[in-house]
Design a protein around this motif. Structure first.
Motif, PDB file in Angstrom:
ATOM      1  N   SER A 128       4.236   8.035  10.039  1.00  0.00           N
ATOM      2  CA  SER A 128       5.651   8.181   9.999  1.00  0.00           C
ATOM      3  C   SER A 128       6.099   7.299   8.857  1.00  0.00           C
ATOM      4  N   TRP A 129       5.323   6.199   8.440  1.00  0.00           N
ATOM      5  CA  TRP A 129       6.131   5.216   7.552  1.00  0.00           C
ATOM      6  C   TRP A 129       6.217   5.955   6.090  1.00  0.00           C
ATOM      7  N   ILE A 130       5.517   6.952   5.922  1.00  0.00           N
ATOM      8  CA  ILE A 130       5.292   7.330   4.512  1.00  0.00           C
ATOM      9  C   ILE A 130       6.401   8.463   4.299  1.00  0.00           C
ATOM     10  N   PRO A 131       7.076   8.472   3.348  1.00  0.00           N
ATOM     11  CA  PRO A 131       8.010   9.507   2.886  1.00  0.00           C
ATOM     12  C   PRO A 131       7.250  10.841   2.607  1.00  0.00           C
ATOM     13  N   SER A 132       7.960  11.841   2.608  1.00  0.00           N
ATOM     14  CA  SER A 132       7.229  13.160   2.639  1.00  0.00           C
ATOM     15  C   SER A 132       8.079  14.111   1.551  1.00  0.00           C
ATOM     16  N   LEU A 133       7.413  14.574   0.637  1.00  0.00           N
ATOM     17  CA  LEU A 133       7.791  15.444  -0.366  1.00  0.00           C
ATOM     18  C   LEU A 133       8.480  16.729   0.372  1.00  0.00           C
ATOM     19  N   ASN A 134       8.189  17.106   1.687  1.00  0.00           N
ATOM     20  CA  ASN A 134       8.854  18.174   2.155  1.00  0.00           C
ATOM     21  C   ASN A 134      10.191  17.954   2.579  1.00  0.00           C
ATOM     22  N   ASP A 135      10.606  16.690   2.732  1.00  0.00           N
ATOM     23  CA  ASP A 135      11.816  16.497   3.492  1.00  0.00           C
ATOM     24  C   ASP A 135      12.837  15.798   2.348  1.00  0.00           C
ATOM     25  N   VAL A 136      12.380  14.690   1.553  1.00  0.00           N
ATOM     26  CA  VAL A 136      12.910  13.919   0.681  1.00  0.00           C
ATOM     27  C   VAL A 136      13.090  14.482  -0.964  1.00  0.00           C
TER      28      VAL A 136
ATOM     29  N   TRP B 107       0.514  -1.167   0.055  1.00  0.00           N
ATOM     30  CA  TRP B 107      -0.064   0.089   0.049  1.00  0.00           C
ATOM     31  C   TRP B 107       0.939   1.037  -0.061  1.00  0.00           C
ATOM     32  N   ILE B 108       2.323   1.047   0.433  1.00  0.00           N
ATOM     33  CA  ILE B 108       2.933   2.201   0.347  1.00  0.00           C
ATOM     34  C   ILE B 108       3.912   2.326  -0.893  1.00  0.00           C
ATOM     35  N   ASN B 109       4.721   1.175  -1.350  1.00  0.00           N
ATOM     36  CA  ASN B 109       5.536   0.753  -2.410  1.00  0.00           C
ATOM     37  C   ASN B 109       4.562   0.795  -3.534  1.00  0.00           C
ATOM     38  N   ASN B 110       3.449   0.188  -3.641  1.00  0.00           N
ATOM     39  CA  ASN B 110       2.711   0.186  -5.000  1.00  0.00           C
ATOM     40  C   ASN B 110       1.448   0.201  -4.751  1.00  0.00           C
ATOM     41  N   PRO B 111       0.877   1.444  -4.362  1.00  0.00           N
ATOM     42  CA  PRO B 111      -0.455   1.717  -4.173  1.00  0.00           C
ATOM     43  C   PRO B 111      -1.373   1.475  -5.351  1.00  0.00           C
ATOM     44  N   LEU B 112      -1.020   1.789  -6.598  1.00  0.00           N
ATOM     45  CA  LEU B 112      -1.748   1.436  -7.794  1.00  0.00           C
ATOM     46  C   LEU B 112      -2.064  -0.050  -8.033  1.00  0.00           C
ATOM     47  N   GLY B 113      -0.989  -0.866  -7.832  1.00  0.00           N
ATOM     48  CA  GLY B 113      -1.263  -2.351  -7.721  1.00  0.00           C
ATOM     49  C   GLY B 113      -2.401  -2.818  -6.747  1.00  0.00           C
ATOM     50  N   VAL B 114      -2.583  -1.999  -5.527  1.00  0.00           N
ATOM     51  CA  VAL B 114      -3.752  -2.245  -4.721  1.00  0.00           C
ATOM     52  C   VAL B 114      -5.071  -1.889  -5.453  1.00  0.00           C
ATOM     53  N   VAL B 115      -4.859  -0.516  -5.925  1.00  0.00           N
ATOM     54  CA  VAL B 115      -6.051  -0.055  -6.379  1.00  0.00           C
ATOM     55  C   VAL B 115      -6.584  -1.045  -7.859  1.00  0.00           C
ATOM     56  N   GLU B 116      -5.448  -1.528  -8.456  1.00  0.00           N
ATOM     57  CA  GLU B 116      -5.802  -2.285  -9.731  1.00  0.00           C
ATOM     58  C   GLU B 116      -6.431  -3.716  -9.394  1.00  0.00           C
ATOM     59  N   GLU B 117      -5.883  -4.239  -8.026  1.00  0.00           N
ATOM     60  CA  GLU B 117      -6.309  -5.669  -7.626  1.00  0.00           C
ATOM     61  C   GLU B 117      -7.957  -5.262  -7.376  1.00  0.00           C
ATOM     62  N   MET B 118      -8.408  -4.211  -6.674  1.00  0.00           N
ATOM     63  CA  MET B 118      -9.658  -4.110  -6.174  1.00  0.00           C
ATOM     64  C   MET B 118     -10.598  -3.435  -7.419  1.00  0.00           C
ATOM     65  N   PHE B 119      -9.765  -2.895  -8.466  1.00  0.00           N
ATOM     66  CA  PHE B 119     -10.684  -2.423  -9.603  1.00  0.00           C
ATOM     67  C   PHE B 119     -11.166  -4.081 -10.460  1.00  0.00           C
ATOM     68  N   VAL B 120     -10.166  -4.976 -10.469  1.00  0.00           N
ATOM     69  CA  VAL B 120     -10.342  -6.115 -11.259  1.00  0.00           C
ATOM     70  C   VAL B 120     -11.347  -6.926 -10.453  1.00  0.00           C
ATOM     71  N   GLN B 121     -11.389  -7.174  -9.248  1.00  0.00           N
ATOM     72  CA  GLN B 121     -12.251  -7.762  -8.487  1.00  0.00           C
ATOM     73  C   GLN B 121     -13.563  -7.165  -8.393  1.00  0.00           C
ATOM     74  N   SER B 122     -13.969  -5.965  -8.664  1.00  0.00           N
ATOM     75  CA  SER B 122     -15.042  -5.373  -8.761  1.00  0.00           C
ATOM     76  C   SER B 122     -15.831  -5.768  -9.855  1.00  0.00           C
ATOM     77  N   ASN B 123     -15.333  -6.087 -10.906  1.00  0.00           N
ATOM     78  CA  ASN B 123     -16.162  -6.518 -12.048  1.00  0.00           C
ATOM     79  C   ASN B 123     -16.958  -5.540 -12.626  1.00  0.00           C
ATOM     80  N   SER B 124     -16.629  -4.356 -12.555  1.00  0.00           N
ATOM     81  CA  SER B 124     -17.175  -3.319 -13.370  1.00  0.00           C
ATOM     82  C   SER B 124     -18.010  -2.502 -12.349  1.00  0.00           C
TER      83      SER B 124
END
Length: 590
Positions: A47-55, A7-24
């Motif tokens: 605190s696990w999520i990197p910040s655009l302000n810092d990195v 969910w942090i490294n590949n959130p689009l993969g999480v979204v893709e999986e939910m989209f496919v499972q939804s069957n439209s």
């Protein structure tokens, strides 16, 4: 379900999986939001999520989940995009249903004639780092992330922008430490400010675009500030956000190199969805579609409105609901309190030294040196640029609870031009009504604000104020800067942190006045006016009530007591007594 780190490294993969499972089934979008909001509620998840302000941008993984602490500087018009669409494989002619949400670019082979295409709407916010953020607040926000044992930032291998297109200023040290967690910029100037920000208006600052040395005008409100700007794509609750909101945005980072190409040559499918794309001027395209390597895109999954910007208070007290304190024309904004400290030495470093103390205590502050040149040349009020279709920032576009220090001791004799008169008027409106009238060329639009204003002056300020206190120093050290530096060094960081927490907590406390105390105050006011009706006005009563509120909150009391009211009256009497012998300096005394 996705693994714990996906969910942090590949959130689009999480979204893709939910989209496919939804069957439209369109409910997949709500499930995505519910999933990520649930993850963010986990202990220390923020605190696990990197910040655009810092990195630095080139050290963040494209399409990963990041956060951004920001101010909504501008809100662009809604745009249409392909929420759901079909692609056709050119070799097999097979059709695949895909989602376009949280993405900037569609897949190849879009079937523009598909009946399964769903056109959706989103809005883009132009967001900048919170103006005037002090060094200690910036570092403590950064350390919150760095302290997390799960925080890891490694250079991106899938996309490496060139050195000429970094979102941060050049940082040669980063090139020699590619695997090391980035430390925040802590290069200090002589006055203790960080390199990322210079929160005082230099005398040479003019109405030219802020950050003019950059190949792209990032439109920061305050001169000399640096950091990332970001285009935030918003999909839900569009009406719940307002211009100048202070947010912490959690979203999917998009730095696709194709975006830079599409800036010059728009996607034909986008033109079909939104005919206004072809009507954009070159200036508007540059403002709305800057290179992603300089201004990344952030597709919002969740946003937390910030009540203040003090990282020492922890997450629970940092966020707020969507309410804001407004003000209305011809109605006195309740609770405002602008202090004018008169009798300050002219043409000295007194106000600058005082501001350095303030910088150590509050999370956001800005000192405006009111020289004649600055008043005639600075852009204080934001204005609408209709050619580029954007809001050009001004120095008064500040976040709530910012401490604004106006150094009137620098104002010399001379002629204010039309721009100078407008700037003085804007400062007066800010002080009196807690609003700024943005310039939309053909009309003005007022935006309410919540800015703590402190004016230093030699005589009584030419600006309005709620309370004037003549300076009567008990100590007159020969070298003020050295004296204040010694006082500051004598304070432990842990002790200063207590002051910082104390001030922020006091601002967030609820406050009320009981019916019994209200009746007592009313009777007291009537008694004070019996002998001399001109001695105490309604404005005097309002000032004393505000002082009583501040005194009560300073003691941690959330309601006014009879003792608190009497103490506020006594303090105001002492202030009046001190003001009486003040002699006229600039002819503005009553």
């Amino acid at each position: 379900m996705p693994s714990s780190n996906d969910w942090i490294n590949n959130p689009l993969g999480v979204v893709e999986e939910m989209f496919v499972q939804s069957n439209s089934n369109p409910e997949w979008e709500a499930k995505v939001l519910e999933y990520f909001k649930g993850k963010l509620k986990e202990k220390q998840a923020y605190s696990w999520i990197p910040s655009l302000n810092d990195v630095p941008l080139h050290y963040l993984k494209p399409n990963s989940l990041v956060k951004f602490r920001c101010l909504v500087q501008d809100m662009f018009d809604p745009e249409f995009y392909m929420g759901v669409y079909e692609t056709i494989d050119p070799s097999t002619k097979a059709k695949v249903l895909r989602f376009g949400k949280y993405k900037d670019v569609t897949e190849c082979g879009v079937d523009l004639n598909s009946r399964n295409t769903v056109t959706a709407e989103r809005q883009t916010f132009y967001c900048v780092p919170i103006p005037g953020e002090t060094l200690w607040a910036f570092l403590n926000h950064s350390h919150t992330y760095a302290r997390s044992s799960q925080a890891r930032v490694v250079p991106s291998t899938s996309y490496i922008p060139s050195r000429q297109k970094r979102s941060y200023e050049e940082d040669d040290e980063m090139d020699t430490q590619p695997q090391k967690q980035r430390e925040p910029h802590t290069e200090l100037h002589a006055n203790g400010d960080s390199k990322r920000q210079e929160t005082e208006a230099p005398s040479g600052q003019t109405t030219s675009p802020s950050n003019a040395s950059s190949p792209l005008d990032l439109n920061f409100p305050l001169p000399g500030e640096r950091g990332p700007a970001c285009l935030v794509k918003v999909y839900e609750d569009l009406d719940s956000f307002k211009l100048n909101d202070m947010l912490e945005v959690y979203g999917i980072l998009s730095v696709n190199p194709l975006l830079s190409v599409l800036c010059e040559e728009k996607d034909p499918s986008a033109s079909l969805l939104d005919p206004t794309e072809s009507m954009e001027t070159p200036e508007e395209q540059r403002a709305h579609d800057p290179p992603a390597s300089l201004v990344p895109r952030l597709h919002m999954l969740h946003a937390r409105p910030l009540q203040h910007n003090n990282p020492l208070l922890g997450v629970g007290k940092l966020y707020r609901n969507m309410e804001t304190r407004g003000s209305q024309r011809d109605v006195l904004p309740l609770g405002k309190f602008t202090l004018n400290l008169s009798g300050c030495p002219p043409n000295s470093s007194f106000t600058e030294s005082l501001h350095q103390v303030i910088q150590e205590l509050v999370p956001c502050t800005y000192r405006l040196s009111m020289t004649l040149h600055n008043m005639n040349s600075l852009r204080l009020v934001p204005r609408k640029d209709y050619v580029a279709n954007r809001l050009v920032s001004g120095a008064l576009q500040l976040a709530r609870n910012t401490s604004l220090v106006l150094d009137e001791t620098r104002l010399e004799q001379g002629q204010l031009d039309a721009s100078g008169v407008q700037n003085i008027t804007a400062l007066g409106n800010l002080i009196s009504w807690q609003k700024v009238d943005y310039d939309f060329n053909y009309h003005q639009m007022e935006f309410p604000c919540n800015i703590n204003v402190f004016v230093t002056s030699e005589g009584r300020s030419l600006l309005p104020s709620d309370c004037q206190v003549p300076l009567q120093p008990q100590v007159t050290p020969p070298n003020l800067e050295e004296y204040l530096s010694t006082v500051h060094k004598a304070q432990l960081t842990s002790q200063i942190n207590k002051f910082r927490v104390y001030l922020s907590v006091a601002q967030t406390l609820d406050y009320s006045i009981s019916d019994e105390v209200t009746k007592a105050v009313e009777d007291d006011f009537v008694d004070m006016r019996k002998d001399d009706p001109q001695s105490v006005s309604a404005e005097d009563l309002h000032r004393m009530l505000v002082v009583a509120r501040l005194l009560s909150l300073s003691l941690g009391q959330t309601s006014l007591s009879r003792e608190g009211w009497m103490r506020a009256k006594h303090i105001d009497m002492l202030r009046r007594t001190r003001s009486q012998p003040q002699t006229t300096v600039n002819g503005n005394e009553p």
